[in-house]
Design a protein around this motif. Structure first.
Motif, PDB file in Angstrom:
ATOM      1  N   ASN A 210       0.828  -1.208   0.000  1.00 48.67           N
ATOM      2  CA  ASN A 210       0.000   0.000   0.000  1.00 48.67           C
ATOM      3  C   ASN A 210       0.862   1.256   0.000  1.00 48.67           C
ATOM      4  O   ASN A 210       0.591   2.210  -0.740  1.00 48.67           O
ATOM      5  N   ASP A 258      -9.549   8.018  -6.752  1.00 48.25           N
ATOM      6  CA  ASP A 258      -9.436   7.282  -5.484  1.00 48.25           C
ATOM      7  C   ASP A 258      -9.740   5.805  -5.679  1.00 48.25           C
ATOM      8  O   ASP A 258      -9.059   4.934  -5.110  1.00 48.25           O
ATOM      9  N   GLU A 259     -10.752   5.513  -6.488  1.00 44.83           N
ATOM     10  CA  GLU A 259     -11.096   4.112  -6.764  1.00 44.83           C
ATOM     11  C   GLU A 259      -9.984   3.415  -7.543  1.00 44.83           C
ATOM     12  O   GLU A 259      -9.673   2.241  -7.289  1.00 44.83           O
ATOM     13  N   GLU A 262      -7.181   2.662  -5.090  1.00 43.43           N
ATOM     14  CA  GLU A 262      -7.580   1.564  -4.201  1.00 43.43           C
ATOM     15  C   GLU A 262      -7.565   0.237  -4.948  1.00 43.43           C
ATOM     16  O   GLU A 262      -7.131  -0.800  -4.419  1.00 43.43           O
ATOM     17  N   ARG A 263      -8.020   0.274  -6.206  1.00 43.43           N
ATOM     18  CA  ARG A 263      -8.014  -0.934  -7.035  1.00 43.43           C
ATOM     19  C   ARG A 263      -6.574  -1.383  -7.309  1.00 43.43           C
ATOM     20  O   ARG A 263      -6.274  -2.585  -7.305  1.00 43.43           O
ATOM     21  N   LYS A 265      -3.988  -0.904  -5.359  1.00 39.92           N
ATOM     22  CA  LYS A 265      -3.479  -1.521  -4.118  1.00 39.92           C
ATOM     23  C   LYS A 265      -4.025  -2.941  -3.963  1.00 39.92           C
ATOM     24  O   LYS A 265      -3.272  -3.875  -3.652  1.00 39.92           O
ATOM     25  N   GLN A 266      -5.330  -3.087  -4.194  1.00 38.04           N
ATOM     26  CA  GLN A 266      -5.963  -4.405  -4.057  1.00 38.04           C
ATOM     27  C   GLN A 266      -5.380  -5.409  -5.050  1.00 38.04           C
ATOM     28  O   GLN A 266      -5.056  -6.545  -4.687  1.00 38.04           O
TER      29      GLN A 266
END
Length: 316
Positions: A210, A258-259, A262-263, A265-266
């Motif tokens: 992350n 932001d999505e 986050e995607r 990182k995931q």
């Protein structure tokens, strides 16, 4: 084993700390590093692939970095041929080759006696599939691929149409799937390999991943990807890389920034998990847990001694 060429292989999931250790080991054993990452071969893709900088190399020779344009394709078979050639070349300089990376299949293809189906092909059938992809869409071909070889299809993105078509072409010509070819292989080591794996407690590794993504964004990952996006680079192998496809979705207006982050990182965390599973199931790795920072010096000494003993070489 002693008559085989010596080879150090350093593997592990993304963000576990391979780069710094690889430089230390290369200096210790008079090594030259060959990138075992399937995406660091591409030019103009530095931040997203966590490519080592000239400064970080500290004078250690590196190979198979920046050898392809982003629009170029690159196969496991080509990687196998290039790396084996580099290994022989490095030995001629009386140095020890060292593969460092996280793309399991690529590394496995080099150190074991794997054969590939590159000599199989049918131009007419391939062109017909390419035409169908344009008229019917990628998913139509991907669904056919999934029907004949779900195991291999799971590992390939539907938009990586070149690989989907290649898999269908091989099946058309031979009646065998990529999974069938894999089952036929008899793993036989071609080198005297010291195979070192780095691992880390999952929560700490995920936190490092992350943080790495945040640092990539700070360093200009968005600008790097935008340049490729503005060059209208699409439906090519390189853009399927984690860090690029997520930001493409943002630039296409499908998700927010932001999505996208986050995607990213995931997907990176999921990739790390898949990497560890692959290495543990497919390769005979000696693992070293790097979770405790206070134990790092001790672990590095253990790794150095393991390599020296396995390859019967002195530590310089």
């Amino acid at each position: 084993m002693s008559d085989l060429q010596k080879l150090i292989v350093l593997i592990g999931p993304t963000a576990v700390g391979k780069t710094d250790l690889s430089i230390y080991l290369a200096k210790l054993f008079n090594g030259e590093i060959i990138s075992g990452d399937s995406m660091q071969i591409y030019k103009e893709m530095d931040i997203g692939t966590a490519k080592i900088s000239i400064e970080e190399m500290k004078g250690v020779p590196h190979h198979l970095i920046d050898i392809k344009e982003p629009e170029d394709s690159f196969s496991v078979a080509e990687f196998q041929q290039l790396v084996r050639s580099k290994i022989a070349e490095i030995h001629k300089r009386n140095a020890i080759p060292m593969i460092v990376g996280g793309t399991g299949l690529y590394i496995q293809s080099v150190i074991y006696d794997y054969q590939f189906s590159d000599d199989v092909g049918n131009d007419e059938f391939r062109k017909m599939l390419e035409m169908r992809a344009k008229t019917e869409g990628n998913m139509a071909l991907y669904n056919e691929f999934m029907a004949i070889d779900p195991i291999s299809a799971e590992k390939i993105h539907p938009n990586n149409i070149r690989r989907v078509i290649r898999a269908l072409e091989i099946f058309h010509c031979t009646g065998k799937t990529a999974s069938d070819y894999h089952q036929m292989q008899k793993p036989h080591l071609l080198y005297n390999v010291a195979l070192v794996g780095l691992t880390m407690e999952r929560e700490k590794l995920y936190n490092r991943i992350n943080r790495r993504v945040d640092i990539m964004m700070e360093k200009g990952l968005m600008e790097e990807v935008k340049k490729l996006y503005d060059a209208n680079l699409r439906d090519v192998q390189s853009i399927q890389a984690i860090g690029y496809k997520e930001l493409y979705a943002y630039f296409d207006g499908e998700i927010t920034l932001d999505e996208a982050v986050e995607r990213l990182k995931q997907n990176s965390r999921n990739y790390a998990k898949r990497q560890l599973t692959w290495f543990r199931n497919k390769m005979d790795v000696t693992w070293f847990d790097m979770t405790e920072a206070s134990e790092r010096s001790k672990k590095i000494k253990e790794i150095s001694n393991f390599i020296a003993g396995k390859l019967q070489v002195k530590i310089e």
